[in-house]
Design a protein around this motif. Structure first.
Motif, PDB file in Angstrom:
ATOM      1  N   LEU A   1       7.514  86.520 -19.246  1.00 53.55           N
ATOM      2  CA  LEU A   1       6.079  86.387 -19.527  1.00 53.55           C
ATOM      3  C   LEU A   1       5.495  87.790 -19.487  1.00 53.55           C
ATOM      4  O   LEU A   1       5.477  88.444 -18.442  1.00 53.55           O
ATOM      5  CB  LEU A   1       5.437  85.492 -18.465  1.00 53.55           C
ATOM      6  CG  LEU A   1       3.931  85.276 -18.541  1.00 53.55           C
ATOM      7  CD1 LEU A   1       3.524  84.658 -19.871  1.00 53.55           C
ATOM      8  CD2 LEU A   1       3.475  84.394 -17.379  1.00 53.55           C
ATOM      9  N   GLY A   2       5.032  88.261 -20.661  1.00 55.15           N
ATOM     10  CA  GLY A   2       4.697  89.672 -20.761  1.00 55.15           C
ATOM     11  C   GLY A   2       3.297  90.044 -20.292  1.00 55.15           C
ATOM     12  O   GLY A   2       3.089  91.076 -19.681  1.00 55.15           O
ATOM     13  N   GLY A   3       2.318  89.264 -20.610  1.00 52.44           N
ATOM     14  CA  GLY A   3       0.931  89.614 -20.295  1.00 52.44           C
ATOM     15  C   GLY A   3       0.091  89.277 -21.490  1.00 52.44           C
ATOM     16  O   GLY A   3       0.578  88.611 -22.412  1.00 52.44           O
ATOM     17  N   GLY A   4      -1.189  89.684 -21.515  1.00 58.52           N
ATOM     18  CA  GLY A   4      -1.880  90.410 -20.472  1.00 58.52           C
ATOM     19  C   GLY A   4      -2.287  89.557 -19.294  1.00 58.52           C
ATOM     20  O   GLY A   4      -1.764  88.466 -19.090  1.00 58.52           O
ATOM     21  N   ALA A   5      -3.247  90.055 -18.571  1.00 55.18           N
ATOM     22  CA  ALA A   5      -3.638  89.438 -17.316  1.00 55.18           C
ATOM     23  C   ALA A   5      -4.063  87.983 -17.480  1.00 55.18           C
ATOM     24  O   ALA A   5      -3.681  87.120 -16.691  1.00 55.18           O
ATOM     25  CB  ALA A   5      -4.767  90.250 -16.675  1.00 55.18           C
ATOM     26  N   ALA A   6      -4.851  87.688 -18.508  1.00 54.07           N
ATOM     27  CA  ALA A   6      -5.356  86.312 -18.678  1.00 54.07           C
ATOM     28  C   ALA A   6      -4.197  85.349 -18.916  1.00 54.07           C
ATOM     29  O   ALA A   6      -4.205  84.203 -18.449  1.00 54.07           O
ATOM     30  CB  ALA A   6      -6.351  86.247 -19.835  1.00 54.07           C
ATOM     31  N   THR A   7      -3.186  85.815 -19.654  1.00 53.13           N
ATOM     32  CA  THR A   7      -2.030  84.968 -19.949  1.00 53.13           C
ATOM     33  C   THR A   7      -1.209  84.722 -18.687  1.00 53.13           C
ATOM     34  O   THR A   7      -0.807  83.587 -18.398  1.00 53.13           O
ATOM     35  CB  THR A   7      -1.178  85.631 -21.050  1.00 53.13           C
ATOM     36  OG1 THR A   7      -2.010  85.814 -22.201  1.00 53.13           O
ATOM     37  CG2 THR A   7       0.017  84.786 -21.411  1.00 53.13           C
ATOM     38  N   VAL A   8      -0.960  85.769 -17.906  1.00 51.48           N
ATOM     39  CA  VAL A   8      -0.199  85.591 -16.661  1.00 51.48           C
ATOM     40  C   VAL A   8      -0.957  84.654 -15.720  1.00 51.48           C
ATOM     41  O   VAL A   8      -0.376  83.757 -15.109  1.00 51.48           O
ATOM     42  CB  VAL A   8       0.097  86.949 -15.996  1.00 51.48           C
ATOM     43  CG1 VAL A   8       0.765  86.744 -14.637  1.00 51.48           C
ATOM     44  CG2 VAL A   8       0.989  87.798 -16.904  1.00 51.48           C
ATOM     45  N   ARG A   9      -2.266  84.861 -15.612  1.00 58.89           N
ATOM     46  CA  ARG A   9      -3.085  83.985 -14.769  1.00 58.89           C
ATOM     47  C   ARG A   9      -2.967  82.520 -15.165  1.00 58.89           C
ATOM     48  O   ARG A   9      -2.882  81.640 -14.315  1.00 58.89           O
ATOM     49  CB  ARG A   9      -4.568  84.373 -14.904  1.00 58.89           C
ATOM     50  CG  ARG A   9      -5.080  85.297 -13.843  1.00 58.89           C
ATOM     51  CD  ARG A   9      -6.592  85.245 -13.735  1.00 58.89           C
ATOM     52  NE  ARG A   9      -7.296  85.328 -14.989  1.00 58.89           N
ATOM     53  CZ  ARG A   9      -7.631  86.455 -15.616  1.00 58.89           C
ATOM     54  NH1 ARG A   9      -7.305  87.620 -15.097  1.00 58.89           N
ATOM     55  NH2 ARG A   9      -8.277  86.428 -16.748  1.00 58.89           N
ATOM     56  N   ALA A  10      -2.965  82.260 -16.468  1.00 57.15           N
ATOM     57  CA  ALA A  10      -2.899  80.872 -16.939  1.00 57.15           C
ATOM     58  C   ALA A  10      -1.588  80.211 -16.506  1.00 57.15           C
ATOM     59  O   ALA A  10      -1.574  79.043 -16.099  1.00 57.15           O
ATOM     60  CB  ALA A  10      -3.055  80.824 -18.458  1.00 57.15           C
ATOM     61  N   PHE A  11      -0.492  80.947 -16.589  1.00 61.11           N
ATOM     62  CA  PHE A  11       0.804  80.387 -16.179  1.00 61.11           C
ATOM     63  C   PHE A  11       0.918  80.288 -14.659  1.00 61.11           C
ATOM     64  O   PHE A  11       1.511  79.348 -14.130  1.00 61.11           O
ATOM     65  CB  PHE A  11       1.958  81.212 -16.771  1.00 61.11           C
ATOM     66  CG  PHE A  11       2.196  80.962 -18.231  1.00 61.11           C
ATOM     67  CD1 PHE A  11       1.388  81.541 -19.205  1.00 61.11           C
ATOM     68  CD2 PHE A  11       3.231  80.132 -18.651  1.00 61.11           C
ATOM     69  CE1 PHE A  11       1.606  81.297 -20.562  1.00 61.11           C
ATOM     70  CE2 PHE A  11       3.455  79.878 -19.999  1.00 61.11           C
ATOM     71  CZ  PHE A  11       2.639  80.462 -20.958  1.00 61.11           C
ATOM     72  N   LEU A  12       0.366  81.268 -13.938  1.00 63.10           N
ATOM     73  CA  LEU A  12       0.366  81.211 -12.467  1.00 63.10           C
ATOM     74  C   LEU A  12      -0.445  80.011 -11.986  1.00 63.10           C
ATOM     75  O   LEU A  12      -0.064  79.313 -11.053  1.00 63.10           O
ATOM     76  CB  LEU A  12      -0.251  82.483 -11.871  1.00 63.10           C
ATOM     77  CG  LEU A  12       0.631  83.720 -11.798  1.00 63.10           C
ATOM     78  CD1 LEU A  12      -0.212  84.914 -11.321  1.00 63.10           C
ATOM     79  CD2 LEU A  12       1.831  83.520 -10.872  1.00 63.10           C
ATOM     80  N   ALA A  13      -1.586  79.777 -12.633  1.00 61.25           N
ATOM     81  CA  ALA A  13      -2.465  78.688 -12.208  1.00 61.25           C
ATOM     82  C   ALA A  13      -1.775  77.336 -12.331  1.00 61.25           C
ATOM     83  O   ALA A  13      -2.065  76.410 -11.580  1.00 61.25           O
ATOM     84  CB  ALA A  13      -3.759  78.701 -13.027  1.00 61.25           C
ATOM     85  N   GLU A  14      -0.832  77.234 -13.280  1.00 64.93           N
ATOM     86  CA  GLU A  14      -0.114  75.961 -13.437  1.00 64.93           C
ATOM     87  C   GLU A  14       1.220  75.968 -12.707  1.00 64.93           C
ATOM     88  O   GLU A  14       2.027  75.047 -12.877  1.00 64.93           O
ATOM     89  CB  GLU A  14       0.072  75.664 -14.926  1.00 64.93           C
ATOM     90  CG  GLU A  14      -1.281  75.528 -15.611  1.00 64.93           C
ATOM     91  CD  GLU A  14      -1.212  74.804 -16.931  1.00 64.93           C
ATOM     92  OE1 GLU A  14      -0.166  74.196 -17.257  1.00 64.93           O
ATOM     93  OE2 GLU A  14      -2.226  74.826 -17.657  1.00 64.93           O
ATOM     94  N   GLY A  15       1.476  77.006 -11.933  1.00 66.13           N
ATOM     95  CA  GLY A  15       2.706  77.050 -11.139  1.00 66.13           C
ATOM     96  C   GLY A  15       3.958  77.198 -11.981  1.00 66.13           C
ATOM     97  O   GLY A  15       5.053  76.822 -11.559  1.00 66.13           O
ATOM     98  N   LEU A  16       3.835  77.754 -13.180  1.00 63.41           N
ATOM     99  CA  LEU A  16       4.987  77.830 -14.092  1.00 63.41           C
ATOM    100  C   LEU A  16       5.798  79.113 -13.935  1.00 63.41           C
ATOM    101  O   LEU A  16       6.891  79.220 -14.489  1.00 63.41           O
ATOM    102  CB  LEU A  16       4.500  77.715 -15.546  1.00 63.41           C
ATOM    103  CG  LEU A  16       3.889  76.362 -15.918  1.00 63.41           C
ATOM    104  CD1 LEU A  16       3.253  76.423 -17.311  1.00 63.41           C
ATOM    105  CD2 LEU A  16       4.943  75.261 -15.857  1.00 63.41           C
ATOM    106  N   VAL A  17       5.263  80.084 -13.216  1.00 66.75           N
ATOM    107  CA  VAL A  17       5.979  81.360 -13.054  1.00 66.75           C
ATOM    108  C   VAL A  17       6.983  81.218 -11.909  1.00 66.75           C
ATOM    109  O   VAL A  17       6.642  80.728 -10.833  1.00 66.75           O
ATOM    110  CB  VAL A  17       4.977  82.498 -12.747  1.00 66.75           C
ATOM    111  CG1 VAL A  17       5.709  83.792 -12.442  1.00 66.75           C
ATOM    112  CG2 VAL A  17       4.010  82.675 -13.915  1.00 66.75           C
ATOM    113  N   ASP A  18       8.233  81.630 -12.145  1.00 64.28           N
ATOM    114  CA  ASP A  18       9.253  81.530 -11.092  1.00 64.28           C
ATOM    115  C   ASP A  18       9.312  82.781 -10.230  1.00 64.28           C
ATOM    116  O   ASP A  18       9.559  82.692  -9.039  1.00 64.28           O
ATOM    117  CB  ASP A  18      10.623  81.257 -11.727  1.00 64.28           C
ATOM    118  CG  ASP A  18      10.689  79.848 -12.272  1.00 64.28           C
ATOM    119  OD1 ASP A  18      10.643  78.912 -11.458  1.00 64.28           O
ATOM    120  OD2 ASP A  18      10.738  79.678 -13.508  1.00 64.28           O
TER     121      ASP A  18
END
Lengths: 207, 207
Positions: free
Chosen positions: B142-159
């Motif tokens: 998951l490359g970025g930017g910040a809004a994109t990383v936040r969206a995946f973090l908010a759904e618990g999808l980042v490992d």
């Protein structure tokens, strides 16, 4: 004017100086367990390395301290009476004059061990002038909390700031870095140095 | 489902992933000079130590990448035409399928060197499912930017997430840690490790 120094001001990795719901039995609020873990060895008398050096630096050549009202206690708004005498018991660890910024002044409060709390409704520059005089040639420490440090940073009154980044996430709470758009014009990061507790020490100095 | 990993995502000490006024000739905006200095030795082929190891880790076992639309280019809103082909010239450094989240889909764009950009209007879970399939058993970055990383973090999808704290102050810009109240319930900080450029590496993993 005395140099104004911030020491041992600790943030979570996600940028919070305190968690949510700060109150009497949780002065830093919820969600920040472990925030000050890096100081625990120093408190036990077993401190070493960068953590202990940073802990000790916070009391070197300090003649007076400035804190915000929330760092003095959990009571908000008008004082119901004068029974609250600070978080620290009858012998606070300061040993000098401590200036408490508040919209609700009350009489100065001399404590055991050389600490006297003074309560002022004043601008950052005004309280710094008073604290400088009380410091008698030594520096003044700016204790916190976050809103108080921000107010002095915003006016360019802080000479140096030692921050600690703790390896924890809070998710929500009170930020230090908020609304400080002009900060980079006046300050730069001198160093990031690892501590002994998974934490990092940062020193911010004037440009 | 593939593991979803964030690497080399760099923040200023005051918490900004990008400065103000992101645009074609300043993809990260103003006020963040030096943000990616820690990668410069690796780009010159002279990388060493923790910085270089972190740089290399970002391409190990990665079979597909997900990025936000702003990381693909400076154009906002509808595409005026299809002439913008990414920040990277005709041979982007990915070498695999790259999924670009956008409210303005356009035809897939095969580039030289094995990179194909796909443009999707989809939820984080939907795009992760597609990227997982494209990765063919490898992980997805998951490359970025910040809004994109936040969206995946908010759904618990980042490992797992590798962050870098750069020793600079931006004052203003785009935060990574904003509105992620539930983050500490799902993630913890594994380590803060010093780099060679005055920076610090942080690894955030699932609890």
């Amino acid at each position: 004017m005395a140099r104004l120094r911030v020491h041992a001001f600790t943030l979570t990795l996600d940028g919070f100086a305190a968690g949510t719901d700060q109150r009497a039995d949780a002065p830093f609020g919820d969600g920040v367990d472990g925030l000050h873990e890096w100081m625990s060895a120093s408190f036990r008398g077993e401190g070493t390395g960068a953590d202990h050096a940073a802990f000790l630096a916070g009391s070197e050549n300090i003649g007076a301290t400035i804190i915000g009202r929330n760092m003095f206690g959990p009571i908000r708004g008008a004082w119901p009476d004068e029974s609250w005498r600070g978080w620290w018991g009858e012998t606070p660890p300061y040993g000098h004059d401590v200036f408490v910024l508040t919209h609700h002044p009350r009489p100065s409060l001399p404590m055991d061990g050389g600490t006297t709390f003074h309560f002022l409704e004043a601008t950052p520059a005004e309280v710094l002038a008073q604290a400088s005089e009380a410091a008698g040639g030594a520096d003044v420490r700016l204790g916190g909390g976050a809103a108080t440090v921000r107010a002095f940073l915003a006016e360019g009154l802080v000479d140096e700031m030692h921050l600690v980044i703790a390896p924890i996430l809070a998710g929500a709470g009170e930020r230090l870095f908020e609304g400080l758009d002009a900060l980079p014009a006046g300050y730069r990061v001198e160093a990031l140095v690892p501590g002994e507790s998974g934490n990092v020490h940062a020193r911010i100095v004037r440009r």
